[in-house]
Design an enzyme around this catalytic site. Sequence first.
Site, PDB file in Angstrom:
ATOM      1  N   HIS A 118      37.807  37.894  28.800  1.00  0.00           N
ATOM      2  CA  HIS A 118      37.078  38.737  29.760  1.00  0.00           C
ATOM      3  C   HIS A 118      36.344  39.853  29.015  1.00  0.00           C
ATOM      4  O   HIS A 118      35.232  40.243  29.380  1.00  0.00           O
ATOM      5  CB  HIS A 118      38.037  39.349  30.783  1.00  0.00           C
ATOM      6  CG  HIS A 118      38.362  38.422  31.922  1.00  0.00           C
ATOM      7  ND1 HIS A 118      37.398  37.801  32.682  1.00  0.00           N
ATOM      8  CD2 HIS A 118      39.552  38.016  32.430  1.00  0.00           C
ATOM      9  CE1 HIS A 118      37.973  37.058  33.616  1.00  0.00           C
ATOM     10  NE2 HIS A 118      39.284  37.160  33.474  1.00  0.00           N
ATOM     11  N   ASP A 144      38.631  37.359  47.071  1.00  0.00           N
ATOM     12  CA  ASP A 144      38.572  37.042  45.636  1.00  0.00           C
ATOM     13  C   ASP A 144      37.135  37.166  45.119  1.00  0.00           C
ATOM     14  O   ASP A 144      36.705  36.395  44.279  1.00  0.00           O
ATOM     15  CB  ASP A 144      39.129  35.629  45.385  1.00  0.00           C
ATOM     16  CG  ASP A 144      39.375  35.328  43.919  1.00  0.00           C
ATOM     17  OD1 ASP A 144      39.637  36.267  43.154  1.00  0.00           O
ATOM     18  OD2 ASP A 144      39.295  34.145  43.543  1.00  0.00           O
TER      19      ASP A 144
END
Lengths: 106, 390
Positions: free
Chosen positions: B161, B258
Amino acid sequence: MLCVSLLIYGGLAGGLQRPPHVVDAAQLSARDQQQLLHLVQALQASPPPPVTSPGQGRDLQGYLITIEQAGKAPEQFEANDLTRNQAFATLSQWILNKGSTGGGAC
Amino acid sequence: MQCIMPPHILEHLLSSEDSELRQIALNNLLTNGRLGGERKVQSLMFAGGPGGSLRTVYNCRNLASRSQAKVARTEDAAASKDPTVNQAFEGLGATRDFYKDVFRRNSIDDRGMRLEAFVHYDKHYQNAYWDGKVMVFGDGDGKLFVDFTKSLDVIAHELAHGVTEFTAGLEYHNESGALNEHISDAMGSLVKQWSLKQTVEQADWLIGAEIFTPSIKADALRSMKAPGTAYDNPLIGKDPQPDHMDRFVKLPDTQLGDWGGVHINSGIPNKAFYLAAMAIGGHAWEAAGHIWYEALLASNAKTNFRQFAQTTVVKASQLYGTDKRKAVSDAWASVGLAVTAPGSPRASAKGEAKELEAAEIHLAELTRQIELLSDRVRDLTSEVEHSLHL
């Protein structure tokens, strides 16, 4: 009547559908009822900031606390790992310790 | 013929005093398409940044606060008595080494950024996350999940990430967000495969296979090989990942949704990556990994599935030629994302001419910038040598 639930969702395990943890004050001792009411009032007085964007965090877990009190509309408080404040975290932990996951929502 | 010259030889040749050798290295970089923009040039010329990609693991001691965490292990310190600390430390090291050896990337930011992990976060915390600067790992509750540092691919997922933020910066919602998650899954799996020296057939293509307790009937958090099949039980539901665009899940762009299903729809590119790697064969971190990494470097914050698919096909063509381009193109078509590539019959002549023209302009500019940088490096080298002789 006071019923409080905590739904934990998202995070790295984003797809998992975990049941909410629920605390029904009617099932608690008088002392625990008082403590729960105190924690609920603390959260109502000091809610976390609204979560409007993902921000810089990735795989953050989300938390949704729902409070149902007699004579009041249900209230919801949402936070994530980076936005949950002391009042939110304390009540969350209390619900996790005292609540159950078997009986569905409030 | 396209050929990949090993990076350490390229690096050596780029610094050669022989202009002909430098030109060979430069031509190789440009023709095999591995530049990935100025970032790659910078990494070759300025490898070894100020942070030295040193690792530090902190112990949160089961408090939900990182400010009270204690240093548990640093780069030069002996191993800890705490296996969680060591797992996090070794996982960061394996991931750092993977990026360095496979992609010639110097840590998360390509400038030697320090790697910091916080373990034993909170009580019964069932998650691992990247906060924008550091990684955080929970111990699990012991009923559903165990220690999140047990899965190397989970550690590599979180670190990826960071890499995504420093490269494409894919926005964390809807398709770009699902690509963000996909890159983390793909790199997470590649780090594990590289660490175990597995071929594509030997790999399990699972994410988080080690973090469920034995009592939970679940293979993993996600399956890249078969999205939607990682788990199915009454306690946690059924794996909702789709494996085809026909089953793309539309969710609200909210935290509860989400952010548009970033952990859900990542199943589609995950499956495409698995199919491409299997079709290419061998070690996934070699051709398939390089194609995906270069596509990440060429992407931007708003890149969607189709654009990313197109970029991987272009990169496959540039790096390896027709066979691997077809393998990548077929993989995307299998998940409902048919894309054309330069050189394919479907690509229009006009489109190809425009693309080639743009590529030539880009390459000319890169060549000019590299020559300027080479001149500067040569001048600096001369100055240093001169001063040493004084």
